[in-house]
Design a protein around this motif. Structure first.
Motif, PDB file in Angstrom:
ATOM      1  N   GLY A   1       0.763  -1.243   0.000  1.00 12.19           N
ATOM      2  CA  GLY A   1       0.000   0.000   0.000  1.00 12.19           C
ATOM      3  C   GLY A   1       0.794   1.293   0.000  1.00 12.19           C
ATOM      4  N   ILE A   2       2.047   1.265  -0.410  1.00 11.43           N
ATOM      5  CA  ILE A   2       2.866   2.479  -0.393  1.00 11.43           C
ATOM      6  C   ILE A   2       2.268   3.559  -1.291  1.00 11.43           C
ATOM      7  CG2 ILE A   2       5.150   3.447  -0.886  1.00 11.43           C
ATOM      8  CD1 ILE A   2       5.007   1.635   1.605  1.00 11.43           C
ATOM      9  N   HIS A   3       1.756   3.175  -2.459  1.00  9.90           N
ATOM     10  CA  HIS A   3       1.167   4.170  -3.361  1.00  9.90           C
ATOM     11  C   HIS A   3      -0.048   4.855  -2.731  1.00  9.90           C
ATOM     12  CE1 HIS A   3      -1.214   0.575  -4.130  1.00  9.90           C
ATOM     13  NE2 HIS A   3      -2.128   1.324  -4.716  1.00  9.90           N
ATOM     14  N   ASN A   4      -0.770   4.133  -1.880  1.00 11.64           N
ATOM     15  CA  ASN A   4      -1.914   4.740  -1.194  1.00 11.64           C
ATOM     16  C   ASN A   4      -1.473   5.798  -0.197  1.00 11.64           C
ATOM     17  OD1 ASN A   4      -2.951   1.513  -1.422  1.00 11.64           O
ATOM     18  ND2 ASN A   4      -4.235   3.111  -2.297  1.00 11.64           N
ATOM     19  N   PHE A   5      -0.399   5.533   0.533  1.00  2.55           N
ATOM     20  CA  PHE A   5       0.117   6.522   1.471  1.00  2.55           C
ATOM     21  C   PHE A   5       0.604   7.775   0.744  1.00  2.55           C
ATOM     22  CE2 PHE A   5       0.671   2.659   4.128  1.00  2.55           C
ATOM     23  CZ  PHE A   5      -0.075   3.062   5.223  1.00  2.55           C
ATOM     24  N   ILE A   6       1.248   7.604  -0.404  1.00  2.00           N
ATOM     25  CA  ILE A   6       1.748   8.745  -1.175  1.00  2.00           C
ATOM     26  C   ILE A   6       0.593   9.629  -1.638  1.00  2.00           C
ATOM     27  CG2 ILE A   6       2.915   9.427  -3.314  1.00  2.00           C
ATOM     28  CD1 ILE A   6       4.673   6.929  -2.987  1.00  2.00           C
TER      29      ILE A   6
ATOM     30  N   ASN B   1      -4.552   7.020   3.583  1.00  2.00           N
ATOM     31  CA  ASN B   1      -3.914   6.311   4.690  1.00  2.00           C
ATOM     32  C   ASN B   1      -4.708   5.099   5.163  1.00  2.00           C
ATOM     33  OD1 ASN B   1      -1.844   8.157   4.576  1.00  2.00           O
ATOM     34  ND2 ASN B   1      -2.773   9.493   6.102  1.00  2.00           N
ATOM     35  N   LYS B   2      -6.038   5.211   5.224  1.00  2.00           N
ATOM     36  CA  LYS B   2      -6.850   4.070   5.657  1.00  2.00           C
ATOM     37  C   LYS B   2      -6.679   2.889   4.709  1.00  2.00           C
ATOM     38  CE  LYS B   2     -10.496   6.847   7.757  1.00  2.00           C
ATOM     39  NZ  LYS B   2     -11.911   7.241   7.644  1.00  2.00           N
ATOM     40  N   LYS B   3      -6.671   3.182   3.429  1.00  5.62           N
ATOM     41  CA  LYS B   3      -6.495   2.141   2.422  1.00  5.62           C
ATOM     42  C   LYS B   3      -5.110   1.507   2.522  1.00  5.62           C
ATOM     43  CE  LYS B   3      -8.362   2.043  -2.172  1.00  5.62           C
ATOM     44  NZ  LYS B   3      -8.501   2.744  -3.448  1.00  5.62           N
TER      45      LYS B   3
ATOM     46  N   LYS C   1      -4.219  -2.432   3.429  1.00  6.89           N
ATOM     47  CA  LYS C   1      -3.405  -3.307   2.588  1.00  6.89           C
ATOM     48  C   LYS C   1      -2.237  -3.914   3.348  1.00  6.89           C
ATOM     49  CE  LYS C   1      -4.678  -1.506  -1.871  1.00  6.89           C
ATOM     50  NZ  LYS C   1      -4.262  -0.777  -3.053  1.00  6.89           N
ATOM     51  N   ILE C   2      -1.664  -3.175   4.282  1.00  4.19           N
ATOM     52  CA  ILE C   2      -0.597  -3.748   5.116  1.00  4.19           C
ATOM     53  C   ILE C   2      -1.146  -4.898   5.945  1.00  4.19           C
ATOM     54  CG2 ILE C   2       0.899  -3.297   7.105  1.00  4.19           C
ATOM     55  CD1 ILE C   2       1.396  -0.513   5.947  1.00  4.19           C
ATOM     56  N   VAL C   3      -2.316  -4.703   6.539  1.00  3.34           N
ATOM     57  CA  VAL C   3      -2.937  -5.765   7.342  1.00  3.34           C
ATOM     58  C   VAL C   3      -3.248  -6.974   6.469  1.00  3.34           C
ATOM     59  CG1 VAL C   3      -4.997  -6.352   8.686  1.00  3.34           C
ATOM     60  CG2 VAL C   3      -3.847  -4.177   9.085  1.00  3.34           C
ATOM     61  N   LEU C   4      -3.804  -6.733   5.273  1.00  5.35           N
ATOM     62  CA  LEU C   4      -4.096  -7.842   4.352  1.00  5.35           C
ATOM     63  C   LEU C   4      -2.834  -8.583   3.941  1.00  5.35           C
ATOM     64  CD1 LEU C   4      -6.834  -6.648   1.832  1.00  5.35           C
ATOM     65  CD2 LEU C   4      -7.015  -8.418   3.557  1.00  5.35           C
TER      66      LEU C   4
ATOM     67  N   VAL D   1      -8.769   9.143  -6.405  1.00  5.01           N
ATOM     68  CA  VAL D   1      -8.295   9.249  -5.028  1.00  5.01           C
ATOM     69  C   VAL D   1      -9.461   9.601  -4.129  1.00  5.01           C
ATOM     70  CG1 VAL D   1      -6.767  10.489  -3.467  1.00  5.01           C
ATOM     71  CG2 VAL D   1      -6.009   9.929  -5.764  1.00  5.01           C
ATOM     72  N   ASN D   2      -9.654   8.805  -3.084  1.00  5.08           N
ATOM     73  CA  ASN D   2     -10.685   9.063  -2.080  1.00  5.08           C
ATOM     74  C   ASN D   2     -10.050   8.799  -0.714  1.00  5.08           C
ATOM     75  OD1 ASN D   2     -12.885   9.318  -0.457  1.00  5.08           O
ATOM     76  ND2 ASN D   2     -14.158   7.844  -1.538  1.00  5.08           N
ATOM     77  N   PRO D   3      -9.603   9.852  -0.007  1.00  5.96           N
ATOM     78  CA  PRO D   3      -8.905   9.652   1.260  1.00  5.96           C
ATOM     79  C   PRO D   3      -9.720   8.958   2.339  1.00  5.96           C
ATOM     80  CG  PRO D   3      -8.683  11.911   0.496  1.00  5.96           C
ATOM     81  CD  PRO D   3      -9.668  11.240  -0.398  1.00  5.96           C
ATOM     82  N   ASN D   4     -11.060   8.911   2.196  1.00 12.47           N
ATOM     83  CA  ASN D   4     -11.887   8.301   3.220  1.00 12.47           C
ATOM     84  C   ASN D   4     -12.294   6.877   2.901  1.00 12.47           C
ATOM     85  OD1 ASN D   4     -11.909  10.663   4.790  1.00 12.47           O
ATOM     86  ND2 ASN D   4     -13.471  11.531   3.459  1.00 12.47           N
ATOM     87  N   ALA D   5     -11.943   6.388   1.705  1.00 15.54           N
ATOM     88  CA  ALA D   5     -12.346   5.033   1.311  1.00 15.54           C
ATOM     89  C   ALA D   5     -11.436   3.991   1.963  1.00 15.54           C
ATOM     90  CB  ALA D   5     -12.281   4.886  -0.190  1.00 15.54           C
ATOM     91  N   LEU D   6     -12.017   2.827   2.241  1.00 19.66           N
ATOM     92  CA  LEU D   6     -11.243   1.733   2.816  1.00 19.66           C
ATOM     93  C   LEU D   6     -10.738   0.794   1.731  1.00 19.66           C
ATOM     94  CD1 LEU D   6     -10.190   0.560   5.402  1.00 19.66           C
ATOM     95  CD2 LEU D   6     -12.297  -0.705   5.648  1.00 19.66           C
ATOM     96  N   ILE D   7     -11.498   0.591   0.692  1.00 19.61           N
ATOM     97  CA  ILE D   7     -11.065  -0.296  -0.413  1.00 19.61           C
ATOM     98  C   ILE D   7     -11.134   0.450  -1.717  1.00 19.61           C
ATOM     99  CG2 ILE D   7     -11.522  -2.401  -1.683  1.00 19.61           C
ATOM    100  CD1 ILE D   7     -12.453  -3.669   0.839  1.00 19.61           C
TER     101      ILE D   7
END
Length: 128
Positions: free
Chosen positions: A79-84, A88-90, A94-97, A122-128
């Motif tokens: 999930g590094i691309h999600n953090f960039i 952050n939630k996503k 992904k790290i947990v998965l 990009v949706n900062p509030n989405a989980l998936i």
């Protein structure tokens, strides 16, 4: 949040501005953070300092498409691309998965394809 077309205050859940009828996030006349008038096409609001280009939804949060595709391909499984991109939630999901069942690489492949065909939003509030 303020309407980017007329500057009227809007609730975060509103789909359209009740004053001018424009969909939320459309327009470039007013700052969505403070509601003050900005120059059309400006990158930064001179009143509050918020980045206006990053506030726009969908465009990989202002990041380069090629860079995001490479990061997603090689490090997307954790999930590094999600953090960039500010999701952050996503990224945490992904790290947990990745550590629990190894399914995050499937989601990374889906993200990679969406980035390549310009369908990633990009949706900062989405989980998936």
């Amino acid at each position: 949040m303020y309407c980017k077309n007329c500057g009227e205050f809007m609730n975060d859940n509103q789909a359209i501005c009740l004053k001018c009828g424009v969909s939320a996030g459309s327009g470039d006349k007013f700052c969505p953070n403070c509601g003050k008038e900005v120059e059309p096409g400006a990158d930064v609001c001179l009143n509050c300092g918020v980045t206006l280009k990053k506030a726009a939804a969908g465009n990989l949060a202002g990041q380069d498409k090629t860079l995001m595709a490479v990061v997603c391909f090689f490090l997307g499984g954790i999930g590094i691309h999600n953090f960039i991109m500010g999701e952050n939630k996503k990224g945490i999901f992904k790290i947990v998965l990745a550590f629990c069942c190894g399914l995050s690489s499937i989601f990374a492949l889906i993200d990679f394809i969406k980035i390549l065909i310009d369908k990633y939003e990009v949706n900062p509030n989405a989980l998936i």
